[in-house]
Design a protein around this motif. Structure first.
Motif, PDB file in Angstrom:
ATOM      1  N   HIS A 161       0.828  -1.208   0.000  1.00  0.00           N
ATOM      2  CA  HIS A 161       0.000   0.000   0.000  1.00  0.00           C
ATOM      3  C   HIS A 161       0.859   1.253   0.000  1.00  0.00           C
ATOM      4  CE1 HIS A 161      -4.120  -1.555   0.890  1.00  0.00           C
ATOM      5  NE2 HIS A 161      -4.360  -0.471   0.192  1.00  0.00           N
ATOM      6  N   ARG A 162       1.930   1.182   0.759  1.00  0.00           N
ATOM      7  CA  ARG A 162       2.818   2.351   0.845  1.00  0.00           C
ATOM      8  C   ARG A 162       3.396   2.666  -0.542  1.00  0.00           C
ATOM      9  NH1 ARG A 162       7.729   1.161   4.301  1.00  0.00           N
ATOM     10  NH2 ARG A 162       6.254   1.212   6.012  1.00  0.00           N
ATOM     11  N   ILE A 163       3.827   1.619  -1.216  1.00  0.00           N
ATOM     12  CA  ILE A 163       4.369   1.819  -2.560  1.00  0.00           C
ATOM     13  C   ILE A 163       3.280   2.366  -3.483  1.00  0.00           C
ATOM     14  CG2 ILE A 163       5.412   0.669  -4.557  1.00  0.00           C
ATOM     15  CD1 ILE A 163       6.662  -1.321  -2.629  1.00  0.00           C
ATOM     16  N   ALA A 164       2.094   1.783  -3.393  1.00  0.00           N
ATOM     17  CA  ALA A 164       0.988   2.209  -4.266  1.00  0.00           C
ATOM     18  C   ALA A 164       0.630   3.670  -4.027  1.00  0.00           C
ATOM     19  CB  ALA A 164      -0.223   1.311  -4.032  1.00  0.00           C
ATOM     20  N   VAL A 165       0.491   4.039  -2.768  1.00  0.00           N
ATOM     21  CA  VAL A 165       0.087   5.417  -2.448  1.00  0.00           C
ATOM     22  C   VAL A 165       1.180   6.399  -2.850  1.00  0.00           C
ATOM     23  CG1 VAL A 165      -0.432   6.995  -0.548  1.00  0.00           C
ATOM     24  CG2 VAL A 165      -1.525   4.767  -0.640  1.00  0.00           C
ATOM     25  N   ASN A 166       2.428   6.079  -2.531  1.00  0.00           N
ATOM     26  CA  ASN A 166       3.533   6.974  -2.899  1.00  0.00           C
ATOM     27  C   ASN A 166       3.609   7.157  -4.412  1.00  0.00           C
ATOM     28  OD1 ASN A 166       4.277   7.328  -0.280  1.00  0.00           O
ATOM     29  ND2 ASN A 166       5.988   5.908  -0.327  1.00  0.00           N
ATOM     30  N   ARG A 167       3.488   6.051  -5.129  1.00  0.00           N
ATOM     31  CA  ARG A 167       3.591   6.107  -6.595  1.00  0.00           C
ATOM     32  C   ARG A 167       2.430   6.917  -7.176  1.00  0.00           C
ATOM     33  NH1 ARG A 167       4.468   7.552 -10.506  1.00  0.00           N
ATOM     34  NH2 ARG A 167       4.715   6.575 -12.531  1.00  0.00           N
ATOM     35  N   THR A 168       1.245   6.728  -6.624  1.00  0.00           N
ATOM     36  CA  THR A 168       0.073   7.425  -7.167  1.00  0.00           C
ATOM     37  C   THR A 168       0.121   8.917  -6.836  1.00  0.00           C
ATOM     38  OG1 THR A 168      -1.135   5.382  -6.756  1.00  0.00           O
ATOM     39  CG2 THR A 168      -2.431   7.292  -7.372  1.00  0.00           C
ATOM     40  N   ILE A 169       0.554   9.241  -5.630  1.00  0.00           N
ATOM     41  CA  ILE A 169       0.697  10.662  -5.269  1.00  0.00           C
ATOM     42  C   ILE A 169       1.713  11.316  -6.204  1.00  0.00           C
ATOM     43  CG2 ILE A 169       1.620  12.236  -3.491  1.00  0.00           C
ATOM     44  CD1 ILE A 169       0.267  10.508  -1.392  1.00  0.00           C
ATOM     45  N   ASP A 170       2.792  10.605  -6.433  1.00  0.00           N
ATOM     46  CA  ASP A 170       3.821  11.114  -7.337  1.00  0.00           C
ATOM     47  C   ASP A 170       3.238  11.343  -8.728  1.00  0.00           C
ATOM     48  OD1 ASP A 170       6.499  11.763  -7.906  1.00  0.00           O
ATOM     49  OD2 ASP A 170       6.753   9.837  -8.905  1.00  0.00           O
ATOM     50  N   PHE A 171       2.474  10.372  -9.196  1.00  0.00           N
ATOM     51  CA  PHE A 171       1.835  10.486 -10.515  1.00  0.00           C
ATOM     52  C   PHE A 171       0.886  11.691 -10.549  1.00  0.00           C
ATOM     53  CE2 PHE A 171      -2.008   9.701 -12.983  1.00  0.00           C
ATOM     54  CZ  PHE A 171      -1.489   9.510 -14.245  1.00  0.00           C
TER      55      PHE A 171
END
Lengths: 194, 195
Positions: A74-84
């Motif tokens: 989840h951490r990876i998903a949220v970080n990646r999506t926020i970045d996107f």
């Protein structure tokens, strides 16, 4: 940590990349669900979900087995999506300001088993309105609302997932809900002002 | 309790994260303050609306695409990601060990004291800009480092037994390796996931 997850991670680290498939099958819908609520576009969400898992695989040796794999992915998903979302900000604001709110529908269907079609419709409209309101939040606030209300994480888990202190979790949740409430009051989905 | 405090604590209360004593105060304030009652009712409604949107999104199975991409990647290593400290530990251990073997423990450089070596080192540190400009300086500095290291080894060899020598090297290597592992674990716990 789930022992199945632990075993799968260990197998991957010893060179069995196929063991990663069980992790993908277990968590892909969860990751996709979080991402699609943030980006509001199924195609982008699928691409990001794929990226998230590939990145997780490449970074698997940094995974700390003391914590659940679910939190980590989840951490990876949220970080990646926020970045996107930050990089795509103009486009993201464009949807916010100019699109017809009724013309977009989040790719989520409400599985409502109630027999009353009017109630179903109302519930579906409410759900759609909420999803749009959540989408309009800034990425940090959006992430925290999704983790709390849709992933049903407690404060500790949210703090762990986002790598922020609990005080910040409380503060952001409060701000996000205030914004949501303001939008919904304005659109008369919640009762009017004082 | 002030209304602002109530509004902030209400979220924690509704999330089930508030201690009992504070929860009682929140309820008490809600019953006494009409303005906060409205806020309470709105929040309850907001939470209910959130529930209606909770159903999971549906998507086709992505595992085939993901595994196809995964197949193109290198198998992750079980070793810590922060290789630099680990590599440094190994290199330092090897170079010190090799130097000891090369010099021989009994060799002593006449006329060159430990104080001279320290002086050379201070001189090197004080002239970083000339490193890239002047090859002569670079050579002098390189020889300065070698002399300093030789002197350190000789100094140690005259005071420490060979067994203690090896123990010292293992200890230095161990500390650096431990630092590498600690850094890896610390960074993971703090949640720094570089994508």
């Amino acid at each position: 940590m789930n022992t199945d997850d632990f075993d799968a991670v260990q197998q991957c680290l010893t060179g069995n990349s196929q063991a990663f498939q069980s992790l993908v099958e277990r968590y892909q819908r969860l990751v996709y669900d979080t991402v699609v609520r943030m980006v509001y576009d199924p195609e982008t969400a699928r691409d990001l979900t794929q990226e998230v898992f590939v990145n997780a695989y490449v970074k698997l040796h940094t995974f700390d087995a003391r914590y659940p794999f679910r939190i980590w992915i989840h951490r990876i998903a949220v970080n990646r999506t926020i970045d996107f979302l930050r990089r795509k900000k103009p486009e993201y604001l464009l949807v916010d300001q100019h699109s017809d709110p009724d013309s977009r529908s989040l790719p989520m269907q409400i599985a409502d088993s109630r027999p009353n079609p009017e109630a179903n419709l109302e519930s579906s409209e409410t759900a759609e309105r909420i999803k749009r309101a959540v989408y309009m939040l800034e990425p940090n606030l959006k992430a925290i609302i999704i983790l709390r209300h849709f992933r049903e994480m407690n404060y500790d888990q949210i703090a762990e997932t986002l790598g922020i202190p609990i005080g910040t979790v409380k503060n952001r949740l409060f701000r996000a809900r205030e914004k949501l409430q303001a939008v919904l009051v304005k659109d008369e989905w919640l009762e009017g002002a004082f | 309790m002030k209304c602002r405090d109530f509004q902030f604590l209400l979220d924690e209360y509704l999330d089930g994260e508030l201690q009992d004593q504070l929860a009682d105060e929140v309820i008490l304030h809600k019953n006494e303050c009409r303005r906060c009652q409205i806020h309470y009712n709105r929040r309850i409604r907001l939470f209910q609306m959130m529930k209606t949107a909770r159903d999971p999104a549906r998507t086709s199975d992505l595992s085939f695409k993901i595994m196809r991409e995964v197949g193109k990647r290198q198998v992750p290593r079980a070793f810590p990601s922060h290789r630099i400290p680990v590599l440094a530990a190994v290199l330092v251990s090897l170079s010190v060990g090799a130097l000891i073997l090369f010099l021989g423990i009994g060799t002593i450089m006449d006329g060159f004291t430990f104080r001279d070596a320290v002086g050379t080192l201070v001189g090197i540190v004080g002239l970083p800009g000339e490193i890239q400009q002047n090859l002569d300086t670079l050579q002098r500095m390189a020889s300065g480092w070698i002399i300093a290291l030789k002197t350190l080894v000789i100094y140690l060899s005259s005071t420490v037994s060979p067994v203690s020598y090896i123990a010292l090297i293992v200890l230095i290597g161990g500390i650096l390796l431990g630092f590498g592992f600690w850094l890896n674990r610390h960074k993971t716990r703090k949640g720094y996931v570089s994508l």
